[in-house]
Design a protein around this motif. Sequence first.
Motif, PDB file in Angstrom:
ATOM      1  N   SER A  35     -49.547  54.333  88.257  1.00 18.76           N
ATOM      2  CA  SER A  35     -48.778  53.947  86.972  1.00 18.76           C
ATOM      3  C   SER A  35     -47.608  54.835  86.145  1.00 18.76           C
ATOM      4  CB  SER A  35     -49.553  53.664  85.475  1.00 18.76           C
ATOM      5  OG  SER A  35     -50.480  53.055  86.002  1.00 18.76           O
ATOM      6  N   VAL A  36     -47.962  56.126  86.475  1.00 19.47           N
ATOM      7  CA  VAL A  36     -46.065  56.544  85.463  1.00 19.47           C
ATOM      8  C   VAL A  36     -45.743  57.427  87.284  1.00 19.47           C
ATOM      9  CG1 VAL A  36     -46.436  56.973  83.576  1.00 19.47           C
ATOM     10  CG2 VAL A  36     -47.745  58.442  85.403  1.00 19.47           C
ATOM     11  N   GLY A  37     -47.057  57.038  88.068  1.00 20.30           N
ATOM     12  CA  GLY A  37     -45.648  57.765  89.327  1.00 20.30           C
ATOM     13  C   GLY A  37     -44.972  57.278  89.971  1.00 20.30           C
ATOM     14  N   PRO A  38     -44.870  57.690  91.222  1.00 19.18           N
ATOM     15  CA  PRO A  38     -42.948  56.920  92.030  1.00 19.18           C
ATOM     16  C   PRO A  38     -42.824  55.010  92.174  1.00 19.18           C
ATOM     17  CG  PRO A  38     -44.565  57.703  93.947  1.00 19.18           C
ATOM     18  CD  PRO A  38     -45.391  57.838  92.394  1.00 19.18           C
ATOM     19  N   LYS A  39     -41.443  55.615  91.686  1.00 19.62           N
ATOM     20  CA  LYS A  39     -41.141  53.691  91.857  1.00 19.62           C
ATOM     21  C   LYS A  39     -42.314  53.203  92.647  1.00 19.62           C
ATOM     22  CE  LYS A  39     -36.667  54.586  93.405  1.00 19.62           C
ATOM     23  NZ  LYS A  39     -35.323  53.564  93.190  1.00 19.62           N
ATOM     24  N   LYS A  40     -41.717  51.468  93.373  1.00 24.10           N
ATOM     25  CA  LYS A  40     -42.668  51.309  94.276  1.00 24.10           C
ATOM     26  C   LYS A  40     -41.273  51.068  95.312  1.00 24.10           C
ATOM     27  CE  LYS A  40     -39.645  46.835  92.507  1.00 24.10           C
ATOM     28  NZ  LYS A  40     -40.095  45.339  91.520  1.00 24.10           N
ATOM     29  N   PRO A  41     -42.166  51.091  96.667  1.00 22.86           N
ATOM     30  CA  PRO A  41     -41.140  51.719  97.902  1.00 22.86           C
ATOM     31  C   PRO A  41     -40.011  50.463  98.025  1.00 22.86           C
ATOM     32  CG  PRO A  41     -43.438  50.668  98.775  1.00 22.86           C
ATOM     33  CD  PRO A  41     -43.405  50.804  96.454  1.00 22.86           C
ATOM     34  N   SER A  42     -38.661  51.288  98.460  1.00 22.64           N
ATOM     35  CA  SER A  42     -38.140  50.297  99.155  1.00 22.64           C
ATOM     36  C   SER A  42     -37.797  49.654 100.454  1.00 22.64           C
ATOM     37  CB  SER A  42     -36.613  50.594  98.746  1.00 22.64           C
ATOM     38  OG  SER A  42     -37.067  52.134  99.558  1.00 22.64           O
ATOM     39  N   GLU A  43     -37.553  48.736 100.851  1.00 22.94           N
ATOM     40  CA  GLU A  43     -37.897  49.256 102.026  1.00 22.94           C
ATOM     41  C   GLU A  43     -37.174  49.937 103.085  1.00 22.94           C
ATOM     42  OE1 GLU A  43     -35.308  45.208 105.457  1.00 22.94           O
ATOM     43  OE2 GLU A  43     -35.231  45.701 103.867  1.00 22.94           O
ATOM     44  N   GLY A  44     -38.589  50.186 103.676  1.00 22.40           N
ATOM     45  CA  GLY A  44     -38.893  51.240 105.017  1.00 22.40           C
ATOM     46  C   GLY A  44     -39.156  52.343 104.323  1.00 22.40           C
ATOM     47  N   LYS A  45     -39.534  52.118 103.347  1.00 22.94           N
ATOM     48  CA  LYS A  45     -40.445  53.486 102.502  1.00 22.94           C
ATOM     49  C   LYS A  45     -41.723  53.245 102.454  1.00 22.94           C
ATOM     50  CE  LYS A  45     -36.428  55.924 102.239  1.00 22.94           C
ATOM     51  NZ  LYS A  45     -36.206  57.266 102.990  1.00 22.94           N
ATOM     52  N   THR A  46     -42.393  54.731 102.187  1.00 22.51           N
ATOM     53  CA  THR A  46     -43.691  54.210 102.193  1.00 22.51           C
ATOM     54  C   THR A  46     -44.589  54.750 101.237  1.00 22.51           C
ATOM     55  OG1 THR A  46     -45.009  54.509 104.206  1.00 22.51           O
ATOM     56  CG2 THR A  46     -46.376  54.655 102.707  1.00 22.51           C
ATOM     57  N   ASN A  47     -45.004  54.735  99.537  1.00 21.31           N
ATOM     58  CA  ASN A  47     -45.750  55.692  99.487  1.00 21.31           C
ATOM     59  C   ASN A  47     -47.435  55.587  98.882  1.00 21.31           C
ATOM     60  OD1 ASN A  47     -44.032  55.637  97.077  1.00 21.31           O
ATOM     61  ND2 ASN A  47     -43.913  54.119  95.593  1.00 21.31           N
ATOM     62  N   LYS A  48     -47.663  56.783  98.762  1.00 25.36           N
ATOM     63  CA  LYS A  48     -48.973  57.107  98.930  1.00 25.36           C
ATOM     64  C   LYS A  48     -49.920  58.539  97.958  1.00 25.36           C
ATOM     65  CE  LYS A  48     -47.976  58.392 103.932  1.00 25.36           C
ATOM     66  NZ  LYS A  48     -47.535  59.955 105.174  1.00 25.36           N
ATOM     67  N   ALA A  49     -51.107  57.299  97.812  1.00 26.29           N
ATOM     68  CA  ALA A  49     -51.809  58.355  96.515  1.00 26.29           C
ATOM     69  C   ALA A  49     -53.262  58.495  97.031  1.00 26.29           C
ATOM     70  CB  ALA A  49     -51.944  57.274  95.620  1.00 26.29           C
ATOM     71  N   THR A  50     -53.787  59.640  96.220  1.00 24.67           N
ATOM     72  CA  THR A  50     -54.829  59.942  96.976  1.00 24.67           C
ATOM     73  C   THR A  50     -56.247  59.549  95.539  1.00 24.67           C
ATOM     74  OG1 THR A  50     -54.451  61.454  98.888  1.00 24.67           O
ATOM     75  CG2 THR A  50     -56.733  61.537  97.787  1.00 24.67           C
ATOM     76  N   ILE A  51     -56.614  58.657  95.184  1.00 25.60           N
ATOM     77  CA  ILE A  51     -57.371  58.664  93.575  1.00 25.60           C
ATOM     78  C   ILE A  51     -58.438  59.169  93.521  1.00 25.60           C
ATOM     79  CG2 ILE A  51     -57.887  56.583  92.197  1.00 25.60           C
ATOM     80  CD1 ILE A  51     -55.275  57.081  92.504  1.00 25.60           C
ATOM     81  N   SER A  52     -59.574  59.872  92.925  1.00 30.69           N
ATOM     82  CA  SER A  52     -61.131  60.350  93.175  1.00 30.69           C
ATOM     83  C   SER A  52     -61.541  59.607  92.689  1.00 30.69           C
ATOM     84  CB  SER A  52     -60.994  61.097  91.642  1.00 30.69           C
ATOM     85  OG  SER A  52     -60.295  62.927  92.423  1.00 30.69           O
ATOM     86  N   LEU A  53     -62.776  59.549  93.181  1.00 31.01           N
ATOM     87  CA  LEU A  53     -63.890  58.227  93.087  1.00 31.01           C
ATOM     88  C   LEU A  53     -65.007  58.955  92.286  1.00 31.01           C
ATOM     89  CD1 LEU A  53     -64.005  56.794  96.620  1.00 31.01           C
ATOM     90  CD2 LEU A  53     -62.823  55.677  94.273  1.00 31.01           C
ATOM     91  N   GLU A  54     -65.892  57.917  91.689  1.00 30.61           N
ATOM     92  CA  GLU A  54     -67.166  58.480  91.248  1.00 30.61           C
ATOM     93  C   GLU A  54     -67.955  57.197  91.541  1.00 30.61           C
ATOM     94  OE1 GLU A  54     -66.646  58.370  87.112  1.00 30.61           O
ATOM     95  OE2 GLU A  54     -65.934  60.844  87.133  1.00 30.61           O
ATOM     96  N   LYS A  55     -70.135  57.469  91.478  1.00 32.41           N
ATOM     97  CA  LYS A  55     -70.451  57.329  91.895  1.00 32.41           C
ATOM     98  C   LYS A  55     -71.719  57.234  90.886  1.00 32.41           C
ATOM     99  CE  LYS A  55     -71.633  54.752  96.006  1.00 32.41           C
ATOM    100  NZ  LYS A  55     -71.666  54.496  97.372  1.00 32.41           N
ATOM    101  N   ASP A  56     -72.164  56.271  89.882  1.00 31.02           N
ATOM    102  CA  ASP A  56     -73.357  56.105  89.164  1.00 31.02           C
ATOM    103  C   ASP A  56     -72.786  57.740  87.985  1.00 31.02           C
ATOM    104  OD1 ASP A  56     -74.663  54.457  90.301  1.00 31.02           O
ATOM    105  OD2 ASP A  56     -76.095  56.202  91.027  1.00 31.02           O
ATOM    106  N   GLY A  57     -71.225  57.665  87.271  1.00 31.54           N
ATOM    107  CA  GLY A  57     -70.628  58.541  86.253  1.00 31.54           C
ATOM    108  C   GLY A  57     -70.897  59.845  87.190  1.00 31.54           C
ATOM    109  N   LYS A  58     -71.139  60.314  88.940  1.00 27.90           N
ATOM    110  CA  LYS A  58     -71.048  61.911  88.758  1.00 27.90           C
ATOM    111  C   LYS A  58     -69.745  61.657  90.552  1.00 27.90           C
ATOM    112  CE  LYS A  58     -75.920  62.080  88.913  1.00 27.90           C
ATOM    113  NZ  LYS A  58     -77.144  62.401  89.448  1.00 27.90           N
TER     114      LYS A  58
END
Length: 82
Positions: A35-58
């Motif tokens: 949301s507040v990270g990099p702007k959308k990728p322009s042509e030929g560019k890649t945005n990467k993100a790693t999002i943490s995960l939870e299962k049953d609150g853990k």
Amino acid sequence: FPSHDTDSSAVDAALEYAKSRGYDVVEDDVWNQISVGPKKPSEGKTNKATISLEKDGKPQRKALHIQIYGMGERYELNAYIS
């Protein structure tokens, strides 16, 4: 994943993918990296993100990895959990 018309629809598809696998995404990571990270990728560019995960609150050792590649008018999504 098929290509998407907008950057945000690609992100939504990646988040839905994680939910379909039974995980909950850590909303703080989504906010900080997308949301507040990099702007959308322009042509030929890649945005990467790693999002943490939870299962049953853990916290999980696995994470949702998202790559969005700008193809001019469209966006290609690559998302996986590892």
